[in-house]
Design a protein around this motif. Structure first.
Motif, PDB file in Angstrom:
ATOM      1  N   SER A  34      22.985   7.209  46.353  1.00 56.07           N
ATOM      2  CA  SER A  34      24.417   6.887  46.361  1.00 56.07           C
ATOM      3  C   SER A  34      24.881   6.562  47.774  1.00 56.07           C
ATOM      4  N   HIS A  36      28.744   5.253  50.085  1.00 54.21           N
ATOM      5  CA  HIS A  36      30.181   4.997  50.063  1.00 54.21           C
ATOM      6  C   HIS A  36      30.523   3.903  51.075  1.00 54.21           C
ATOM      7  N   SER A  38      34.205   2.300  52.499  1.00 52.98           N
ATOM      8  CA  SER A  38      35.669   2.333  52.447  1.00 52.98           C
ATOM      9  C   SER A  38      36.211   1.699  53.723  1.00 52.98           C
ATOM     10  N   GLU A  70      38.045   1.383  48.750  1.00 53.37           N
ATOM     11  CA  GLU A  70      37.040   2.434  48.664  1.00 53.37           C
ATOM     12  C   GLU A  70      36.120   2.130  47.491  1.00 53.37           C
ATOM     13  N   LYS A  72      32.350   3.600  45.695  1.00 51.14           N
ATOM     14  CA  LYS A  72      31.164   4.445  45.651  1.00 51.14           C
ATOM     15  C   LYS A  72      30.084   3.701  44.864  1.00 51.14           C
ATOM     16  N   ASP A  74      26.646   4.127  43.033  1.00 48.11           N
ATOM     17  CA  ASP A  74      25.782   5.166  42.478  1.00 48.11           C
ATOM     18  C   ASP A  74      24.358   5.031  42.985  1.00 48.11           C
ATOM     19  N   SER A  99      27.728   6.750  54.401  1.00 50.86           N
ATOM     20  CA  SER A  99      29.128   6.736  53.979  1.00 50.86           C
ATOM     21  C   SER A  99      29.936   6.098  55.099  1.00 50.86           C
TER      22      SER A  99
END
Length: 469
Positions: A34, A36, A38, A70, A72, A74, A99
């Motif tokens: 995973s 992120h 943003s 934003e 995410k 997976d 992230s």
């Protein structure tokens, strides 16, 4: 007072430290990929960001009412990605479980990009390197005026200093070999490109041919480039260098630039790629790039059959052949003395116009975008200069994007009786029919509306001669 201090400490001190501590302590499963992404976009040109892997669109990420986004993922494989905020784009590198938080201002795109969060150190290094390279670009032409020894001392010392910065950053951040490939490529090929350009640029600027003064090992840096690495074929630092190197090799025997010589040099580029690159995927990609550039910039319509006979013989990418043939067909429609295909255009009153009926005299048509106002302003100034020197011509300016009222305000300062301002309604249709793939594109039309020059730059130093024909 104590309460105020405590609240302020929590907001600006303790909580960020706790967040950092928790981030550092967070554990991920070996199977967890995973990630992120943003950020905040100041002065966005659209309400969304396009997220790519190579040329494949992976996601459209929308901005909220505060221009934040934003996303995410997976599962996101480690590697180099692209985010595009039209018309600009930039690379971003994701390691496992990164992230990243991005901040940028669309009005100063590359210079404003800052990352924070897990994985930010690598990406901030890449952007710092990009900005340093951009700064070099602003002074490189003066460097091409230098003599051979001065030029080499300058390039080698600057390259050495930047290598020291790279090594120090690599030691501090401790990035892996996958990211290092892109970092080192961006670092080295920036300087290799300048070395490739120097002999021809020096000749163009000073009329001095210094090729005989170059050391015998001048081009030895080419041996350090891995031309067969598939991971680099979509990386602009690599593709840009390769294009420059191929032009450099094809220029080594002849510095002239007449149309026949330019055609011969394109054939030389195809042949060099065939002998230089062994990896079939890389070879096909570079052959495709040469064919596209030939079609959109350097082509000689009378020699197209010869060029494509050689291209189709060397390239094994039959899928891309269809795209090349499609563009080639569109280009054929722009041959000398043909008419431009019809596209939807409107005038200042937002009324549809028949482009053909506007052509009353020799006409220069140029395009521009509201997202490139420096180019738009320079193009208009150039157009007004040409109109003053050549009162028997007219110029048609076509904006390819933007809202009508915004466009009308932008062009209100450019006034001349022979300057016609139009706006394109459907740019994709115009792009396909008129082959508008670069903002510097201009077209010259005869007084009867037939095409004189379909591929020309408004800043071409021979523009006055072309318009006077």
């Amino acid at each position: 007072m104590y309460s105020t201090f405590l609240n302020t400490s929590i907001r600006y001190g303790i909580l960020p430290l706790l967040a950092l501590f928790c981030s550092c302590q967070q554990k991920f499963e070996t199977t967890d990929y995973s990630a992120h992404f943003s950020g905040e976009i100041q002065n966005p040109t659209a309400n969304y960001i396009l997220f790519f892997k190579d040329n494949m669109l992976l996601d459209t990420i929308f901005l909220d009412e505060n221009n934040h986004f934003e996303k995410k993922f997976d599962s996101l494989s480690p590697g180099l990605y692209i985010y595009r905020i039209n018309p600009e784009f930039q690379y971003v590198y994701f390691d496992k479980n990164d992230s990243l938080h991005l901040r940028l201002n669309s009005r100063d795109f590359d210079h404003s990009i800052i990352y924070s969060g897990r994985g930010s150190e690598k990406n901030n290094f890449l952007m710092n390197l990009t900005v340093k390279n951009l700064v070099d670009e602003s002074t490189r032409y003066e460097n091409y005026d230098l003599g051979v020894n001065q030029f080499m001392r300058f390039i080698d010392s600057t390259h050495a200093a930047r290598t020291t910065y790279y090594l120090r950053s690599k030691a501090i951040v401790d990035w892996g070999p996958e990211f290092d490939l892109y970092a080192k490529t961006k670092l080295d090929l920036h300087f290799y490109s300048q070395k490739e350009i120097y002999p021809i640029a020096h000749y163009v600027r000073t009329k001095e041919d210094i090729r005989d003064q170059l050391p015998t090992d001048y081009y030895s840096f080419r041996n350090k480039v891995d031309f067969n690495n598939e991971k680099l074929i979509r990386y602009s630092s690599f593709t840009k260098y390769l294009a420059i190197m191929l032009s450099s090799i094809s220029d080594e025997s002849d510095l002239d630039f007449d149309s026949q010589t330019k055609f011969d040099k394109n054939i030389t580029k195809l042949n060099v790629v065939d002998t230089l690159i062994r990896n079939e995927k890389v070879k096909n990609t570079i052959l495709d790039n040469i064919a596209l550039i030939y079609l959109l910039e350097d082509q000689n319509l009378n020699n197209n059959d010869k060029f494509f006979e050689r291209y189709f013989k060397l390239s094994t990418d039959t899928t891309q052949h269809q795209e090349i043939i499609k563009i080639q067909t569109a280009v054929q429609n722009l041959k000398y003395e043909n008419r431009l295909p019809k596209v939807e255009l409107v005038d200042l009153e937002e009324q549809a116009v028949d482009f053909k009926k506007l052509i009353r005299k020799k006409t220069l048509m140029f395009v521009w975008t509201k997202n490139g106002l420096a180019h738009a302003n320079a193009s208009h100034k150039r157009a007004l200069e040409l109109l003053e020197k050549l009162p028997d011509i007219q110029v048609i300016s076509v904006c390819i994007d933007g809202e009508h009222d915004e466009w009308r305000d932008l062009v209100s300062e450019y006034k001349h009786p022979n300057l016609i301002e139009l706006r394109c309604v459907d740019f994709n249709d115009m792009k396909d029919k008129w082959i508008i793939t670069k903002i510097q594109r201009s077209i010259i039309l005869h007084a009867d509306g037939s095409i004189q020059e379909a591929f020309v730059n408004i800043f071409d130093r021979n523009m006055e001669k072309l318009l006077a024909l």
